[in-house]
Design a protein around this motif. Structure first.
Motif, short mmCIF file in Angstrom:
data_model
loop_
_atom_site.label_atom_id
_atom_site.label_comp_id
_atom_site.label_asym_id
_atom_site.label_seq_id
_atom_site.Cartn_x
_atom_site.Cartn_y
_atom_site.Cartn_z
N ILE A 88 0.84 -1.21 0.00
CA ILE A 88 0.00 0.00 0.00
C ILE A 88 0.87 1.26 0.00
N THR A 89 1.88 1.27 0.85
CA THR A 89 2.79 2.42 0.92
C THR A 89 3.46 2.65 -0.42
N ALA A 90 3.85 1.57 -1.08
CA ALA A 90 4.52 1.68 -2.37
C ALA A 90 3.63 2.32 -3.42
N ALA A 91 2.33 2.01 -3.38
CA ALA A 91 1.40 2.61 -4.34
C ALA A 91 1.40 4.12 -4.22
N ALA A 92 1.48 4.61 -2.98
CA ALA A 92 1.50 6.07 -2.75
C ALA A 92 2.80 6.70 -3.26
N LEU A 93 3.84 5.89 -3.38
CA LEU A 93 5.12 6.41 -3.85
C LEU A 93 5.17 6.55 -5.37
N VAL A 94 4.25 5.87 -6.05
CA VAL A 94 4.24 5.94 -7.51
C VAL A 94 2.98 6.65 -8.00
N ASP A 95 1.95 5.89 -8.32
CA ASP A 95 0.70 6.47 -8.82
C ASP A 95 -0.46 5.61 -8.32
N GLN A 96 -1.11 6.08 -7.26
CA GLN A 96 -2.18 5.29 -6.64
C GLN A 96 -3.34 5.02 -7.59
N SER A 97 -3.52 5.85 -8.59
CA SER A 97 -4.63 5.66 -9.53
C SER A 97 -4.41 4.46 -10.44
N LYS A 98 -3.18 3.95 -10.47
CA LYS A 98 -2.85 2.83 -11.36
C LYS A 98 -2.65 1.51 -10.61
N VAL A 99 -2.72 1.56 -9.27
CA VAL A 99 -2.38 0.37 -8.47
C VAL A 99 -3.51 0.05 -7.49
N THR A 100 -3.90 -1.22 -7.44
CA THR A 100 -4.82 -1.70 -6.41
C THR A 100 -4.14 -2.84 -5.66
N VAL A 101 -4.21 -2.78 -4.32
CA VAL A 101 -3.61 -3.82 -3.49
C VAL A 101 -4.73 -4.57 -2.77
N VAL A 102 -4.70 -5.89 -2.88
CA VAL A 102 -5.72 -6.76 -2.28
C VAL A 102 -5.09 -7.55 -1.14
N ASP A 103 -5.68 -7.45 0.05
CA ASP A 103 -5.31 -8.31 1.16
C ASP A 103 -6.05 -9.63 0.98
N SER A 104 -5.33 -10.69 0.66
CA SER A 104 -5.99 -11.96 0.36
C SER A 104 -6.65 -12.59 1.58
N GLU A 105 -6.22 -12.18 2.78
CA GLU A 105 -6.67 -12.78 4.04
C GLU A 105 -6.32 -14.27 4.10
N THR A 106 -5.36 -14.69 3.28
CA THR A 106 -4.94 -16.09 3.26
C THR A 106 -3.48 -16.13 2.85
N THR A 107 -3.00 -17.29 2.45
CA THR A 107 -1.62 -17.43 1.99
C THR A 107 -1.46 -18.74 1.25
N ALA A 108 -0.22 -19.05 0.86
CA ALA A 108 0.16 -20.32 0.25
C ALA A 108 -0.75 -20.67 -0.94
N ALA A 109 -1.26 -21.89 -0.99
CA ALA A 109 -2.00 -22.35 -2.18
C ALA A 109 -3.24 -21.51 -2.46
N ASN A 110 -3.90 -21.01 -1.43
CA ASN A 110 -5.08 -20.17 -1.66
C ASN A 110 -4.68 -18.83 -2.27
N LEU A 111 -3.58 -18.27 -1.81
CA LEU A 111 -3.07 -17.04 -2.41
C LEU A 111 -2.72 -17.30 -3.88
N LYS A 112 -2.07 -18.41 -4.12
CA LYS A 112 -1.72 -18.78 -5.50
C LYS A 112 -2.97 -18.89 -6.37
N GLU A 113 -4.02 -19.48 -5.82
CA GLU A 113 -5.26 -19.63 -6.60
C GLU A 113 -5.86 -18.27 -6.94
N LEU A 114 -5.85 -17.33 -6.00
CA LEU A 114 -6.36 -15.99 -6.28
C LEU A 114 -5.53 -15.30 -7.36
N VAL A 115 -4.23 -15.49 -7.33
CA VAL A 115 -3.36 -14.90 -8.35
C VAL A 115 -3.67 -15.51 -9.71
#
Length: 273
Positions: free
Chosen positions: A99-126
């Motif tokens: 999120i901080t990084a988005a503010a350093l570049v262009d927030q209008s071009k970046v969306t950050v999603v908290d997956s609320e998970t990890t590992a294989a479930n994160l991979k599946e969302l990606v």
């Protein structure tokens, strides 16, 4: 065009990262006075072999905002928008760095999603984000689908030994000693992005059966994740193939950032429906 970005706990192989055009920003591990990037599946054996005999206990660190900003800047220069999907914010500061990084570049071009998970479930969302992007959906459309799907996922974990939960401060010395003597296997779930104990049983087989009780019958994907437990994970896969014939069943590995707190022989059952 949309650049999909994630972190190393999605556990994509190097070849997969290159095949799909992903950008992966690694978490790091501080172990035995050495700090290194987590790495990729196929590169974890040395770490877990050392962990099994070391008196040192690893610590982990999220990527810096600068590491994400560098990826964002390059994507934006190439005319792309960015969707970043991170492991749960309640276990790591990775989401905040992104999120901080988005503010350093262009927030209008970046969306950050908290997956609320990890590992294989994160991979599946990606993988879902990649497919939706290839099908021409907009950044907002993709993010809305991801936000909905992440609520239809579950994570349950159990361990081979209680030693690493003790070292990580999640279990007392006495509790670990008694639990190991009685072959007690805790069941730990990821709920609302946080790890919580949900039960304990005697023996690994009972733990897996208990975990399976919580999987909805309409499950679509089940991933058996393991650390140095391929043979057992393969047996569990066969068990789930019989129990959930319409589901896709995968075998995946866990890396140092997740695995350091669970130890060798840990098993995870991750699912989506």
């Amino acid at each position: 065009m949309i650049q999909i970005v994630t972190d190393s706990t999605a556990y994509f192989e190097r070849a997969e990262m290159e095949k799909y055009g992903l950008k992966i920003v690694p978490l790091s591990v501080n172990f035995e006075n050495t700090v290194s990037d987590e790495g990729f599946p196929g590169e974890f054996d040395e770490f877990f072999n050392r962990l099994a005999v070391s008196k040192d206990f690893p610590t982990t660190s999220q990527p810096s905002a600068g590491a994400f900003a560098e990826v964002y800047k390059k994507a934006i220069e190439e005319g792309k928008e960015v969707i970043t999907i991170t492991l749960t914010a309640k276990l790591s500061g990775t989401y905040n760095s992104a999120i901080t990084a988005a503010a350093l570049v262009d927030q209008s071009k970046v969306t950050v999603v908290d997956s609320e998970t990890t590992a294989a479930n994160l991979k599946e969302l990606v993988m879902m984000a990649l497919e939706l992007s290839n099908n021409g959906l907009s950044r907002n459309e993709i993010v809305n689908i991801l936000e909905s799907q992440k609520k239809r996922m579950g994570v349950n974990l159990t361990v081979g030994t209680l030693e690493y939960l003790k070292k990580g401060g999640r279990l007392s010395n006495t509790g670990a000693l008694i639990g190991n003597l009685l072959n007690i296997k805790p069941i730990i779930a990821l709920k609302d992005g946080k790890l919580v104990p949900v039960g304990k049983v005697r023996g690994r087989k009972n733990a897996i059966e208990k975990i399976s009780e919580g999987i909805p019958q309409e499950v679509k994907t089940i991933s058996i994740c393991h650390i140095f437990a391929l043979e057992e994970a393969t047996e569990i896969k066969e068990y789930f193939i019989d129990k959930y014939p319409s589901a896709t069943i995968n075998l995946e590995v866990l890396g140092p950032v997740i695995g350091a707190h669970l130890g060798p022989k840990a098993l995870g059952v991750l699912y989506s429906y």
